[in-house]
Design an enzyme around this catalytic site. Structure first.
Site, PDB file in Angstrom:
ATOM      1  N   ASP A  35     127.673  84.795 154.241  1.00 50.75           N
ATOM      2  CA  ASP A  35     127.084  84.222 155.448  1.00 50.75           C
ATOM      3  C   ASP A  35     125.617  84.604 155.545  1.00 50.75           C
ATOM      4  OD1 ASP A  35     129.285  82.885 156.820  1.00 50.75           O
ATOM      5  OD2 ASP A  35     130.192  84.872 156.906  1.00 50.75           O
ATOM      6  N   ASP A 176     136.729  78.294 158.795  1.00 50.60           N
ATOM      7  CA  ASP A 176     135.985  79.560 158.857  1.00 50.60           C
ATOM      8  C   ASP A 176     135.963  80.082 160.293  1.00 50.60           C
ATOM      9  OD1 ASP A 176     134.240  81.673 158.507  1.00 50.60           O
ATOM     10  OD2 ASP A 176     132.482  80.431 158.031  1.00 50.60           O
TER      11      ASP A 176
HETATM   12  C1  DX5 Z   1     130.967  83.160 160.222  1.00 52.11           C
HETATM   13  C2  DX5 Z   1     131.820  84.125 159.430  1.00 52.11           C
HETATM   14  C3  DX5 Z   1     132.913  84.666 160.286  1.00 52.11           C
HETATM   15  C4  DX5 Z   1     133.779  85.723 159.669  1.00 52.11           C
HETATM   16  C5  DX5 Z   1     135.191  85.357 159.626  1.00 52.11           C
HETATM   17  O1  DX5 Z   1     130.519  82.110 159.511  1.00 52.11           O
HETATM   18  O2  DX5 Z   1     132.266  83.589 158.206  1.00 52.11           O
HETATM   19  O3  DX5 Z   1     133.637  83.614 160.779  1.00 52.11           O
HETATM   20  O4  DX5 Z   1     133.368  86.137 158.449  1.00 52.11           O
HETATM   21  O5  DX5 Z   1     135.985  86.435 159.851  1.00 52.11           O
HETATM   22  P1  DX5 Z   1     136.826  86.715 161.192  1.00 52.11           P
HETATM   23  O6  DX5 Z   1     138.231  86.791 160.724  1.00 52.11           O
HETATM   24  O7  DX5 Z   1     136.321  88.040 161.686  1.00 52.11           O
HETATM   25  O8  DX5 Z   1     136.554  85.622 162.185  1.00 52.11           O
HETATM   26 ZN    ZN Z   2     130.895  81.591 157.208  1.00 52.57          ZN
END
Ligand code: DX5
Ligand code: ZN
Length: 220
Positions: A35, A176
């Site tokens: 990210d 996601d």
């Molecule tokens: C944002 C990220 C988050 C995260 C997902 O783009 O990709 O959404 O890493 O993990 P959790 O399970 O904490 O939502």
């Molecule tokens: Zn992401």
């Protein structure tokens, strides 16, 4: 389509990143989700291009780079990605997002078009020729540990129906945000193919990543 697991590295222990990548290899993880946030398109700053390139240099697992930045076209040349990797950009992030998708393709990298919870699915309609993946955000992007948005299942189902109706059954849908085993199962039934695993499933204190990944796969 084979269901794929993409590990969200912003949720890993960054002081032990190389060890985590080795563990993820042993756990049979299919993709590494990175990210990139700019503090403007989303209210947070996370990983950057140097880290993307460093991770690329230590593993053969394909990368799944998720850019949450304004005007991502400015930065595409800064990452050393190849034909095995995805580079996802948000529909709203460049005025001429079609040109950005073409720019990514011209470098031989696979493209992804990311849609925020409120972004209409129809935004994909005339861009599918330039897409290798649709990233349906199941939370508003920016932070780990959020709760699935109420329309996530309907939106994933409608995304699959729209892509199929456009003759694009080959385009996978990635989900996601808050992808727990239970949410993963529901979204899989709605047509999701790639699951971003963060704090809700894979990076859990005192839990082995291989065990967590196996449990997630079993839940699908
Ligand atoms: C944002 C990220 C988050 C995260 C997902 O783009 O990709 O959404 O890493 O993990 P959790 O399970 O904490 O939502
Ligand atoms: Zn992401």
């Amino acid at each position: 389509m084979k269901k794929l697991l993409s590990a969200s590295l912003m949720c890993a222990d960054l002081t032990q990143l190389k060890n985590s990548v080795c563990e993820l290899e042993k756990a049979g993880i299919d993709l590494l989700h990175l990210d990139i946030m700019d503090g403007s398109f989303v209210p947070n700053i996370t990983l950057g291009f140097d880290l993307v390139n460093a991770v690329k240099s230590i593993t053969d697992i394909p990368l799944d780079v998720h850019m949450m930045v304004n005007q991502p076209s400015r930065f595409i040349d800064m990452m050393k990605l190849d034909e095995n990797d995805y580079l996802c950009v948000h529909y709203e992030s460049d005025i001429h997002i079609h040109r950005t998708l073409e720019q990514i393709r011209s470098k031989g990298i696979k493209t992804g078009l990311a849609l925020n919870p409120q972004t209409p699915l129809e935004s994909m309609e005339y861009l599918t020729d330039y897409m290798d993946m649709a990233l349906v955000m199941t939370v508003s992007p920016g932070f780990a540990g959020q709760k699935l948005f109420a329309g996530a299942e309907r939106k994933t189902k409608h995304a699959r129906e729209l892509l199929d109706s456009l003759g694009c059954s080959h385009i996978p849908i990635e989900v996601d945000g808050n992808i727990s085993p239970g949410n993963g199962r529901k979204l899989s039934a709605c047509g999701a193919d790639i699951f971003v695993l963060g704090t809700s499933s894979l990076f859990i204190k005192d839990k082995d990543m291989k065990q967590a990944a196996d449990e997630f796969r079993a839940a699908l």
